[in-house]
Design a protein around this motif. Structure first.
Motif, short mmCIF file in Angstrom:
data_model
loop_
_atom_site.label_atom_id
_atom_site.label_comp_id
_atom_site.label_asym_id
_atom_site.label_seq_id
_atom_site.Cartn_x
_atom_site.Cartn_y
_atom_site.Cartn_z
N ASP B 138 -0.41 -2.41 36.90
CA ASP B 138 -1.19 -3.64 36.68
C ASP B 138 -2.45 -3.34 35.89
N MET B 139 -3.07 -2.19 36.20
CA MET B 139 -4.28 -1.83 35.47
C MET B 139 -3.96 -1.56 34.00
N MET B 140 -2.78 -0.97 33.78
CA MET B 140 -2.37 -0.73 32.40
C MET B 140 -2.22 -2.07 31.67
N GLU B 141 -1.66 -3.03 32.38
CA GLU B 141 -1.47 -4.34 31.77
C GLU B 141 -2.83 -5.01 31.52
N ALA B 142 -3.76 -4.85 32.47
CA ALA B 142 -5.07 -5.46 32.31
C ALA B 142 -5.83 -4.85 31.13
N THR B 143 -5.65 -3.54 30.90
CA THR B 143 -6.42 -2.90 29.84
C THR B 143 -5.71 -2.95 28.49
N ALA B 144 -4.37 -3.02 28.50
CA ALA B 144 -3.67 -2.92 27.22
C ALA B 144 -2.71 -4.08 26.95
N GLY B 145 -2.40 -4.85 27.98
CA GLY B 145 -1.53 -6.01 27.74
C GLY B 145 -0.07 -5.73 27.95
N SER B 146 0.28 -4.52 28.29
CA SER B 146 1.69 -4.21 28.49
C SER B 146 1.81 -3.24 29.67
N ARG B 147 2.98 -3.26 30.30
CA ARG B 147 3.08 -2.51 31.55
C ARG B 147 3.39 -1.03 31.36
N VAL B 148 4.39 -0.72 30.55
CA VAL B 148 4.74 0.70 30.45
C VAL B 148 4.44 1.30 29.08
N ILE B 149 4.85 0.61 28.03
CA ILE B 149 4.58 1.14 26.69
C ILE B 149 3.37 0.39 26.16
N ILE B 150 2.21 1.06 26.16
CA ILE B 150 0.99 0.28 26.00
C ILE B 150 0.48 0.22 24.55
N SER B 151 0.99 1.09 23.69
CA SER B 151 0.65 1.00 22.26
C SER B 151 -0.82 0.85 21.98
N THR B 152 -1.66 1.69 22.56
CA THR B 152 -3.08 1.54 22.27
C THR B 152 -3.60 2.66 21.38
N CYS B 153 -2.79 3.69 21.19
CA CYS B 153 -3.27 4.81 20.40
C CYS B 153 -2.96 4.59 18.93
N GLN B 154 -3.85 5.03 18.06
CA GLN B 154 -3.55 5.01 16.64
C GLN B 154 -4.19 6.23 16.01
N VAL B 155 -3.73 6.56 14.82
CA VAL B 155 -4.33 7.71 14.14
C VAL B 155 -5.78 7.36 13.83
N GLY B 156 -6.70 8.18 14.32
CA GLY B 156 -8.11 7.91 14.09
C GLY B 156 -8.83 7.31 15.28
N GLY B 157 -8.14 7.15 16.39
CA GLY B 157 -8.83 6.61 17.57
C GLY B 157 -7.90 5.81 18.44
N VAL B 158 -8.45 4.75 19.02
CA VAL B 158 -7.61 3.86 19.81
C VAL B 158 -7.74 2.44 19.28
N ARG B 159 -6.78 1.62 19.64
CA ARG B 159 -6.70 0.27 19.08
C ARG B 159 -7.52 -0.74 19.87
#
Lengths: 151, 360
Positions: B138-159
């Motif tokens: 649930d915390m993952m969903e609260a911080t990133a919007g998705s439960r398991v695959i959160i897709s917040t990392c990007q080259v150069g930092g975080v999204r």
């Protein structure tokens, strides 16, 4: 017959087969069983033996190596049966559609009744998919009965 | 009497295995003499996708190597590209990466504990650990919007950034999870049945573990103090932690290591939230990767290494991933001979197998 049909649709047993999933959808399928979602309250039971099952949940991409296993599991499930493809990979190949060892979708191998979208598919969506599958299941049961009466 | 050996296929579709791998178990009565793994059921060939997807898009593919440690895969990939292109990531992004990594570690270990309990028929424990895990997800969903695959990392930092109120929520979550995991500690580590199934089962000595190239909790349970987080990638260089080490090398030791690692991860979460600085969360990436880079990252299952090779175009020349389960399979195959057939599921689970990582 009425009793049997009723109990079939009211207590479907599901078997889960992971073709080549990244585990994302699998853990969501398992999460459906746990106290928060608890699909057992609908009479849905997850079992390991395909011969006991009514619904086949497929996650992940199919490849030439596991298509034989998938077909085998599908054929072991007694009629009537419903197949639910869970997640983008099972529906179309998803992000891996361009990989050399991926067949684009479970429906290329076995007939699929319900497609659940998402990467990873949410537990709510999976439950919704299974419930939709049950309607199809009911139709299949009725069709089978008509055939039996006709004979 | 001739040959008394029986070959029993274990998998690919098996109730204790969430994923398809086949083990051909050669048995003499109930004793396993030999185990032959048959793999390839999950191979997708995603490393070749570097030819069609550019290096920014590959983050999403790398993330989907494994859905359980997805953020760490994305992070490892980004770290390797950043090393290749000499990108300096903002400090806040480093901390955010630690926070999401440790959330993933806690959820992965809880998930593993549940599957492990399920493998020896402790259904109530499976339900309990997965109930605790839901709070983390649930915390993952609260911080990133998705439960398991959160897709917040990007080259150069975080999204995405995490708002200060949400960071406080994470501390609250850490305390809450700590309390609930502590509550089940006694029934996991002192239970007669669990001890009966795990103590002195599948022993791997320190020398064997090192020689076979085991990784992560399997290595640490045999007494080797090695954790890739000690190298200090991402935000780990700013934080203090002590790797969890046990010496017995059996299934019980591996259970204990993972159990205590959860507390370490929760502590790291608290430290990261306390120290996180304000500032940017990503930098603009210019140019294309060229050259070769290598990175080691500690995932819940052990050490993953990423090797990437760029050729100055937007597509990488080559990407290679060596995953922890791959490293642990030789150790697993060494554990099997001599054990009873009924112990195979428990042994399989103590290496915390992630076949989709292994075969990619």
């Amino acid at each position: 017959m009425g009793l049997i049909n009723n109990s079939r649709a009211k207590s479907p047993w599901v078997v889960h087969f992971d073709c080549g999933s990244c585990n994302g959808c699998d853990i969501e399928v398992l999460a459906c069983l746990t106290p928060l979602y608890d699909i057992e309250r609908f009479g849905i039971l997850n079992i390991g033996n395909p011969k006991h099952a009514d619904v086949l949940l497929v996650t992940g991409t199919v490849n030439p190596r596991n298509e034989r296993v998938l077909r085998n599991v599908y054929e072991q499930i007694p009629e009537p049966k419903v197949v639910v493809a869970i997640g983008a990979c099972a529906c179309t190949g998803g992000v891996f559609a361009d990989c050399y060892n991926v067949i684009q979708g479970v429906d290329k191998i076995i007939p699929v009744d319900v497609y659940v979208p998402g990467c990873a598919a949410r537990p709510e969506a999976i439950i919704d998919g299974v419930v939709l599958g049950l309607q199809k299941f009911q139709e299949k049961v009725e069709k089978m009965n008509k055939k039996a009466v006709g004979n | 009497m001739g040959d008394r050996r029986t070959v029993i296929p274990f998998g690919p579709q098996h109730p204790v295995l969430p994923e398809p791998i086949q083990l051909k178990l050669v048995l003499e009565d109930e004793k396993v003499v030999e185990a032959l793994p048959q793999i390839g059921y999950i191979h997708r060939g995603l490393e070749r996708l570097v030819k069609v997807r550019d290096f920014n898009q590959m983050v999403f593919v790398a993330e989907r190597i494994c859905g359980i440690c997805s953020f760490q895969h994305a992070m490892s990939y980004c770290l390797s590209i950043e090393r290749l292109m000499n990108i300096e990531v903002p400090e806040r992004a480093d901390y955010l990466r630690v926070i999401w990594s440790e959330l993933h570690r806690v959820h992965s270990h809880l998930l593993w504990l549940g599957l492990m309990a399920d493998a020896f028929g402790f259904e109530a424990m499976f339900m309990e650990t997965w109930k605790i895990r839901e709070a983390v997800v649930d915390m993952m969903e609260a911080t990133a919007g998705s439960r398991v695959i959160i897709s917040t990392c990007q080259v150069g930092g975080v999204r995405r950034d995490i708002a200060p109120e949400l960071l406080q929520q994470i501390v609250k979550l850490a305390d809450d999870v700590q309390r609930r995991v502590k509550a089940i500690e006694h029934s996991v580590l002192n239970d007669y049945t669990i001890k009966k199934r795990t103590v002195d089962k599948g022993v791997i000595s320190k020398e064997q573990a090192w020689k076979l190239g085991a990784a992560g909790p399997v290595l640490r349970a045999s007494g080797v103090k090695w954790d890739a987080r000690m190298i200090g990638y991402a935000g780990y260089k700013y934080l203090n932690f002590e790797p969890v080490v046990e010496t017995a090398g059996d299934c019980y030791a591996r259970t204990k290591v993972r159990f205590r690692e959860m507390f370490v991860a929760l502590d790291l979460l608290r430290q990261a939230v306390a120290k996180i600085p304000a500032g940017e969360i990503n930098v603009k990436v210019k140019g294309n990767p060229e050259g070769e880079a290598f990175i080691q990252v500690e995932q819940p299952r052990g050490e993953v290494t990423y090797t990437v090779k760029g050729n100055g175009t937007k597509n990488l020349e080559k990407m290679h991933v060596r995953t922890p389960t791959f490293a642990n399979i030789p150790a697993f195959l060494t554990m099997l001979p001599g054990c009873e057939l009924a112990d195979v599921p428990v042994l399989a689970l103590t290496i915390d197998p992630c076949i989709s990582c292994t075969e990619r």
